[in-house]
Scaffold this motif. Structure first.
Motif, PDB file in Angstrom:
ATOM      1  N   LEU A  67      69.755  18.812  26.242  1.00  0.00           N
ATOM      2  CA  LEU A  67      70.820  19.791  26.001  1.00  0.00           C
ATOM      3  C   LEU A  67      70.443  21.157  26.583  1.00  0.00           C
ATOM      4  N   TRP A  86      81.609  40.623  38.535  1.00  0.00           N
ATOM      5  CA  TRP A  86      81.617  41.808  37.680  1.00  0.00           C
ATOM      6  C   TRP A  86      80.970  42.988  38.409  1.00  0.00           C
ATOM      7  N   GLU A  90      83.395  46.903  40.976  1.00  0.00           N
ATOM      8  CA  GLU A  90      83.435  48.333  41.235  1.00  0.00           C
ATOM      9  C   GLU A  90      82.582  48.581  42.474  1.00  0.00           C
ATOM     10  N   ALA A  94      76.600  51.882  41.352  1.00  0.00           N
ATOM     11  CA  ALA A  94      76.317  51.149  40.112  1.00  0.00           C
ATOM     12  C   ALA A  94      76.663  49.672  40.270  1.00  0.00           C
TER      13      ALA A  94
ATOM     14  N   ASN B  12      83.140  51.502  30.745  1.00  0.00           N
ATOM     15  CA  ASN B  12      82.923  50.322  31.609  1.00  0.00           C
ATOM     16  C   ASN B  12      82.897  50.658  33.093  1.00  0.00           C
ATOM     17  N   THR B  13      82.581  51.898  33.425  1.00  0.00           N
ATOM     18  CA  THR B  13      82.455  52.231  34.839  1.00  0.00           C
ATOM     19  C   THR B  13      81.047  52.747  35.108  1.00  0.00           C
ATOM     20  N   GLY B  14      80.720  52.818  36.372  1.00  0.00           N
ATOM     21  CA  GLY B  14      79.419  53.352  36.763  1.00  0.00           C
ATOM     22  C   GLY B  14      78.277  52.591  36.118  1.00  0.00           C
ATOM     23  N   LEU B  15      77.304  53.347  35.605  1.00  0.00           N
ATOM     24  CA  LEU B  15      76.135  52.709  35.009  1.00  0.00           C
ATOM     25  C   LEU B  15      76.517  51.795  33.848  1.00  0.00           C
ATOM     26  N   ARG B  17      78.681  49.626  33.807  1.00  0.00           N
ATOM     27  CA  ARG B  17      78.865  48.255  34.307  1.00  0.00           C
ATOM     28  C   ARG B  17      77.547  47.499  34.325  1.00  0.00           C
ATOM     29  N   VAL B  18      76.486  48.185  34.729  1.00  0.00           N
ATOM     30  CA  VAL B  18      75.174  47.547  34.756  1.00  0.00           C
ATOM     31  C   VAL B  18      74.741  47.213  33.320  1.00  0.00           C
ATOM     32  N   ILE B  20      76.643  46.694  30.741  1.00  0.00           N
ATOM     33  CA  ILE B  20      77.454  45.596  30.210  1.00  0.00           C
ATOM     34  C   ILE B  20      76.950  44.259  30.750  1.00  0.00           C
ATOM     35  N   LEU B  21      76.537  44.264  32.011  1.00  0.00           N
ATOM     36  CA  LEU B  21      76.001  43.030  32.600  1.00  0.00           C
ATOM     37  C   LEU B  21      74.763  42.567  31.832  1.00  0.00           C
ATOM     38  N   VAL B  22      73.878  43.510  31.529  1.00  0.00           N
ATOM     39  CA  VAL B  22      72.669  43.147  30.795  1.00  0.00           C
ATOM     40  C   VAL B  22      73.033  42.667  29.385  1.00  0.00           C
ATOM     41  N   VAL B  25      74.205  39.154  29.593  1.00  0.00           N
ATOM     42  CA  VAL B  25      73.097  38.201  29.731  1.00  0.00           C
ATOM     43  C   VAL B  25      72.531  37.870  28.355  1.00  0.00           C
ATOM     44  N   VAL B  36      71.747  25.822  20.274  1.00  0.00           N
ATOM     45  CA  VAL B  36      70.782  24.727  20.353  1.00  0.00           C
ATOM     46  C   VAL B  36      69.990  24.621  19.053  1.00  0.00           C
ATOM     47  N   VAL B  39      72.255  23.256  16.292  1.00  0.00           N
ATOM     48  CA  VAL B  39      72.699  21.874  16.511  1.00  0.00           C
ATOM     49  C   VAL B  39      71.539  20.903  16.332  1.00  0.00           C
ATOM     50  N   GLN B  40      70.363  21.276  16.870  1.00  0.00           N
ATOM     51  CA  GLN B  40      69.280  20.297  16.940  1.00  0.00           C
ATOM     52  C   GLN B  40      68.287  20.343  15.786  1.00  0.00           C
ATOM     53  N   ALA B  67      82.989  46.731  27.390  1.00  0.00           N
ATOM     54  CA  ALA B  67      83.752  46.367  28.589  1.00  0.00           C
ATOM     55  C   ALA B  67      85.229  46.713  28.463  1.00  0.00           C
TER      56      ALA B  67
END
Lengths: 122, 149
Positions: A67, A86, A90, A94, B12-15, B17-18, B20-22, B25, B36, B39-40, B67
């Protein structure tokens, strides 16, 4: 698992991070070079997912958590286009910085995949 | 630099955005991990796994609210990032002081050292970004203190 390909993917991914860094420093928008490299990376990840799933189905992985393994394979595959979309949403410094994040996260995911494929010891 | 008003800048603009990406993740990895675990092997370490799921929810909320800028979502972003900060500090401390409570790791165990310490740094960056976008012209102003136009 599939060492030469994965090592190559890690190298390509770090290269993308490096190129993106140069672009950020020069304040240039991401162009064909970065987009092409991302496409290549995604293609490689697709091959990796295919091979990985086949190997798992054949029972090659001994004691591998299926899994988690498949989750990482598919998660990585989805992560690159989603994150790139994403980041490039922009067109700015950045935005390109986001591609550095992509380039640094993918190697971590691949290394985790290798750990999952070879559980404790081996 | 914006020249007019003290109107809040979008998160949600400029830095942002970075950032939000992190956050995304971590939202993904915490969700995957807790799914996991639950469930397991839900019975192995119920507290750790419940905390993993809680952390996942906090990261998802922070990602979404950063965002989607707006008065309401930004308030919720403040809440999520603050809870995240308290979470990583409290769980990080407890995991070191009372390791027996955590037979398995959570994202916040040992202050997130298993994730390259990013979970410890992230809430500070999140709060810094929220401060900055709340008052574009007076970065770092104390929340609740009106700034003179």
């Amino acid at each position: 698992m599939i060492d030469p390909l994965q090592t190559l993917l890690i190298a390509l991914s770090l290269l993308i991070a490096a190129i993106a860094t140069v672009y950020v420093v020069l304040d240039r928008p991401a162009g064909h070079v970065l987009l092409g490299s991302l496409g290549l990376l995604e293609g490689g990840l697709l091959v990796q997912a295919g091979i990985g799933i086949v190997q798992l189905a054949q029972g090659d992985g001994d004691g591998v958590n299926g899994l988690v393994f498949v989750g990482y394979l598919l998660g990585t595959l989805l992560f690159v286009p989603a994150a790139a979309w994403w980041a490039l949403g922009e067109r700015s410094r950045a935005g390109t910085t986001g591609l550095i994040v992509v380039g640094l996260v993918v190697p971590v995911l691949i290394l985790r995949l290798q750990q999952i494929w070879t559980p404790a010891g081996a | 630099m914006p020249d007019s008003s003290t109107a809040p800048a979008p998160t949600n603009t400029g830095l942002g955005r970075v950032l939000i990406l992190v956050y995304a993740v971590f939202a993904l990895s915490a969700t995957g991990r807790s799914t996991v675990q639950l469930v397991q092997k839900a019975d192995d370490a119920p507290l750790a796994y419940a905390l993993s799921a809680f952390a996942a929810a906090v990261y998802i909320m922070a990602t979404y609210c950063l965002a989607k800028p707006g008065p309401r979502t930004t308030r919720l972003a403040w809440l999520a990032v603050s809870v995240e900060l308290v979470g990583v500090l409290v769980i990080g401390t407890l995991s070191i002081v009372e390791p027996s409570w955590f037979p398995d790791d959570t994202v916040w165990s040992d202050f997130g050292s298993g994730y390259g310490w990013v979970p410890l740094v992230l809430p500070f960056l999140g709060l810094a970004w929220l401060f900055r976008t709340a008052r574009p012209r007076a970065a770092g102003a104390v929340s609740g203190t009106p700034t003179r136009p």
